[in-house]
Design a protein around this motif. Sequence first.
Motif, mmCIF file in Angstrom:
data_model
loop_
_atom_site.group_PDB
_atom_site.id
_atom_site.type_symbol
_atom_site.label_atom_id
_atom_site.label_comp_id
_atom_site.label_asym_id
_atom_site.label_seq_id
_atom_site.Cartn_x
_atom_site.Cartn_y
_atom_site.Cartn_z
ATOM 1 N N THR A 45 0.778 -1.213 0.008
ATOM 2 C CA THR A 45 -0.042 -0.042 0.224
ATOM 3 C C THR A 45 0.721 1.112 -0.035
ATOM 4 O O THR A 45 2.150 1.065 0.683
ATOM 5 N N ASP A 69 -8.900 2.617 -11.576
ATOM 6 C CA ASP A 69 -10.196 1.324 -11.778
ATOM 7 C C ASP A 69 -9.432 0.074 -11.355
ATOM 8 O O ASP A 69 -10.033 -0.940 -10.633
ATOM 9 N N GLN A 82 -6.680 -0.601 -9.637
ATOM 10 C CA GLN A 82 -6.331 -0.796 -8.320
ATOM 11 C C GLN A 82 -7.789 -1.170 -7.357
ATOM 12 O O GLN A 82 -7.527 -1.822 -6.435
ATOM 13 N N ALA A 83 -8.660 -0.305 -7.674
ATOM 14 C CA ALA A 83 -9.948 -0.351 -7.083
ATOM 15 C C ALA A 83 -10.515 -1.773 -7.185
ATOM 16 O O ALA A 83 -10.862 -2.628 -6.018
ATOM 17 N N ILE A 84 -10.293 -2.539 -8.341
ATOM 18 C CA ILE A 84 -10.866 -3.933 -8.465
ATOM 19 C C ILE A 84 -9.945 -4.868 -7.703
ATOM 20 O O ILE A 84 -10.612 -5.834 -7.095
ATOM 21 N N SER A 85 -8.617 -4.661 -7.766
ATOM 22 C CA SER A 85 -7.538 -5.701 -6.929
ATOM 23 C C SER A 85 -7.764 -5.337 -5.480
ATOM 24 O O SER A 85 -8.115 -6.540 -4.863
ATOM 25 N N GLU A 86 -8.284 -4.263 -4.935
ATOM 26 C CA GLU A 86 -8.431 -4.180 -3.679
ATOM 27 C C GLU A 86 -9.773 -4.486 -3.306
ATOM 28 O O GLU A 86 -9.999 -5.446 -2.377
ATOM 29 N N GLN A 87 -10.812 -4.625 -4.053
ATOM 30 C CA GLN A 87 -12.060 -5.098 -3.968
ATOM 31 C C GLN A 87 -12.006 -6.791 -3.615
ATOM 32 O O GLN A 87 -12.611 -7.474 -2.973
ATOM 33 N N ALA A 88 -11.101 -7.271 -4.811
ATOM 34 C CA ALA A 88 -10.788 -8.705 -4.752
ATOM 35 C C ALA A 88 -10.294 -9.257 -3.481
ATOM 36 O O ALA A 88 -10.815 -10.201 -2.837
ATOM 37 N N ARG A 89 -9.159 -8.339 -3.073
ATOM 38 C CA ARG A 89 -8.512 -8.747 -1.930
ATOM 39 C C ARG A 89 -9.571 -9.049 -0.657
ATOM 40 O O ARG A 89 -9.271 -9.752 -0.162
ATOM 41 N N ARG A 90 -10.194 -7.683 -0.602
ATOM 42 C CA ARG A 90 -11.230 -7.848 0.440
ATOM 43 C C ARG A 90 -12.026 -8.874 0.333
ATOM 44 O O ARG A 90 -12.501 -9.583 1.593
ATOM 45 N N ARG A 91 -12.607 -9.248 -0.725
ATOM 46 C CA ARG A 91 -13.468 -10.285 -0.723
ATOM 47 C C ARG A 91 -12.991 -11.558 -0.333
ATOM 48 O O ARG A 91 -13.646 -12.506 0.332
#
Length: 176
Positions: A78, A155, A157-166
């Motif tokens: 991060t 976008d 980075q946001a997708i990657s972060e969302q996938a990591r959180r899920r």
Amino acid sequence: MSELRNQLVLAAVRRAGKSVTSVELLPLIEGLATNAGWQEHQLQDLTLRSIGRRLANLQSRGELRACGTGLDARGNATTPLYEPADGVYNPEAPIPEPPGQGEAEATMPAAPTAVATSTAMSDESPFADKDHRQLLEVLEVQDMALACVARFIRDMQAISEQARRRLLAAGLEPQS
């Protein structure tokens, strides 16, 4: 020259339209500066690390604020997200003029040879026969492309972060 670069970084953050990391800023800064007439040798020391330091410096001066975290260039660590301290984004934020001749000489590499100078000044440029209006259009298209690249990076980075959180929420650890 250092203050000019700080103002260049600040203008890029304002033009970005949303909070950004140094990774997102580098191509935007390079494009904006080049379009404003900065020479390559005046930008050679603008790296991810130096931009990160400038962002932190602008934060300590109260011109920017950290507002979260994004991913670094490799996508596995991060890095702070920054936004204008006053929260005002401006797609027309003024880009500082390139440094004056006196300042440029201090950072300019050794003087080019006569052969290199004559080659650089020849009409080999693909833009040599273009008029002012056409050149402005080329620059505007380049600005649009840089903005698209910056949006794409945000976008992704946001997708990657969302996938990591899920994955974390499901009890799985994302692989690096």
